[in-house]
Design an enzyme around this catalytic site. Structure first.
Site, PDB file in Angstrom:
ATOM      1  N   ASP A 100      43.277 -29.579 -32.047  1.00  0.00           N
ATOM      2  CA  ASP A 100      43.099 -30.235 -33.335  1.00  0.00           C
ATOM      3  C   ASP A 100      42.924 -31.739 -33.116  1.00  0.00           C
ATOM      4  O   ASP A 100      43.796 -32.387 -32.542  1.00  0.00           O
ATOM      5  CB  ASP A 100      44.332 -29.959 -34.217  1.00  0.00           C
ATOM      6  CG  ASP A 100      44.247 -30.676 -35.555  1.00  0.00           C
ATOM      7  OD1 ASP A 100      43.126 -31.022 -35.955  1.00  0.00           O
ATOM      8  OD2 ASP A 100      45.295 -30.887 -36.179  1.00  0.00           O
ATOM      9  N   LEU A 123      44.865 -25.377 -36.477  1.00  0.00           N
ATOM     10  CA  LEU A 123      44.498 -26.545 -37.262  1.00  0.00           C
ATOM     11  C   LEU A 123      45.750 -27.168 -37.865  1.00  0.00           C
ATOM     12  O   LEU A 123      46.768 -26.503 -38.015  1.00  0.00           O
ATOM     13  CB  LEU A 123      43.532 -26.141 -38.376  1.00  0.00           C
ATOM     14  CG  LEU A 123      42.192 -25.554 -37.901  1.00  0.00           C
ATOM     15  CD1 LEU A 123      41.377 -25.066 -39.084  1.00  0.00           C
ATOM     16  CD2 LEU A 123      41.407 -26.604 -37.122  1.00  0.00           C
ATOM     17  N   CYS A 124      45.635 -28.448 -38.228  1.00  0.00           N
ATOM     18  CA  CYS A 124      46.712 -29.164 -38.877  1.00  0.00           C
ATOM     19  C   CYS A 124      47.154 -28.371 -40.103  1.00  0.00           C
ATOM     20  O   CYS A 124      46.297 -27.933 -40.867  1.00  0.00           O
ATOM     21  CB  CYS A 124      46.224 -30.558 -39.287  1.00  0.00           C
ATOM     22  SG  CYS A 124      47.444 -31.553 -40.113  1.00  0.00           S
ATOM     23  N   PRO A 125      48.414 -28.170 -40.372  1.00  0.00           N
ATOM     24  CA  PRO A 125      49.564 -28.685 -39.634  1.00  0.00           C
ATOM     25  C   PRO A 125      50.158 -27.674 -38.643  1.00  0.00           C
ATOM     26  O   PRO A 125      51.333 -27.797 -38.317  1.00  0.00           O
ATOM     27  CB  PRO A 125      50.554 -28.975 -40.762  1.00  0.00           C
ATOM     28  CG  PRO A 125      50.309 -27.854 -41.731  1.00  0.00           C
ATOM     29  CD  PRO A 125      48.851 -27.488 -41.609  1.00  0.00           C
ATOM     30  N   GLY A 126      49.373 -26.724 -38.188  1.00  0.00           N
ATOM     31  CA  GLY A 126      49.868 -25.697 -37.282  1.00  0.00           C
ATOM     32  C   GLY A 126      50.646 -26.214 -36.087  1.00  0.00           C
ATOM     33  O   GLY A 126      51.786 -25.808 -35.848  1.00  0.00           O
TER      34      GLY A 126
END
Lengths: 151, 79
Positions: free
Chosen positions: B43, B16-19
């Protein structure tokens, strides 16, 4: 107008315009900068400054995080892995269970022994399920991205 | 579009953001300037994130496409 004066003005304008453009270009080439404060030592509140720091660092920004008050626990070798989240005094805790949406847990229950450990375990489960990095992992990423840490 | 040949592949599916942004910022350092990194993400915010990231870091988003909820990006390391 006197042709000499006209020529002089034109030359000066060219010089000034060139300088202004150079200033603008220099300003755009300077990296954006961000300063953050980490003042909380709970598991949930350790995330926002570190998520912002690592994201901005990934964008090439110059980032500094200032750790103060309970936020110092995030820097503490022995405490960083043991950050907890408490259910007391947080109206958003615990969130309704999907299987039992009508069940409301009174705030007082959160004050019982073991509830902090339980809330912490629950939150760590969500974090793992969402594939979010842990706080020690985020700190490693921040260091790798050359985020400046101040205490 | 499929003519783009990647020198390395980064799997960010499920992140998921910011991954994805954090992972690609680290992964781009592992390839040479001029090489292309392929990144896959699920995402839904990743197309906007990748545009912003390439613009801000001076890297180049060569191509991208989406199939079955998986976004694929090809990024050339420019610096």
């Amino acid at each position: 107008m006197n042709p000499e004066l006209e020529q002089y003005i034109e030359q000066r304008v060219d010089e000034v315009v060139a300088r202004r453009f150079k200033d603008l270009a220099d300003r755009d080439s300077r990296p954006s900068r961000m300063a953050l404060v980490a003042s909380k030592g709970t598991l949930d509140m350790a995330y926002p400054p570190l998520i912002l720091a690592t994201t901005a660092g990934s964008l090439g920004w110059e980032v500094g995080v200032f750790f103060t008050f309970y936020g110092m626990d995030i820097l503490h070798r022995d405490r960083i892995g043991k950050l907890k989240v408490g259910p007391v005094g947080n109206p958003a805790m615990p969130p309704p269970l999907q299987s039992l949406p009508w069940m409301k847990v009174p705030n007082l229950v959160g004050a019982l022994p073991g509830m902090t450990a339980m809330a912490t375990t629950m939150m760590k489960t969500w974090i793992a399920r969402a594939k979010l990095p842990t706080i020690p992992e985020l700190m490693d990423i921040a260091k790798e991205l050359k985020v400046s840490l101040f205490a | 579009m499929d003519a783009v040949k990647a020198d390395a592949v980064l799997d960010c599916r499920g992140d998921l953001c910011p991954g994805p942004v954090i992972k690609i910022a680290r992964a781009i350092q592992t390839i040479q300037v001029g090489q292309i990194l392929e990144m896959q993400a699920t995402d839904p915010g990743s197309p906007a994130d990748m545009q912003a990231w390439t613009r801000q870091t001076g890297q180049e988003l060569v191509a991208s496409h989406e199939a079955g909820g998986v976004f694929t990006f090809y990024v050339r390391r420019n610096k």
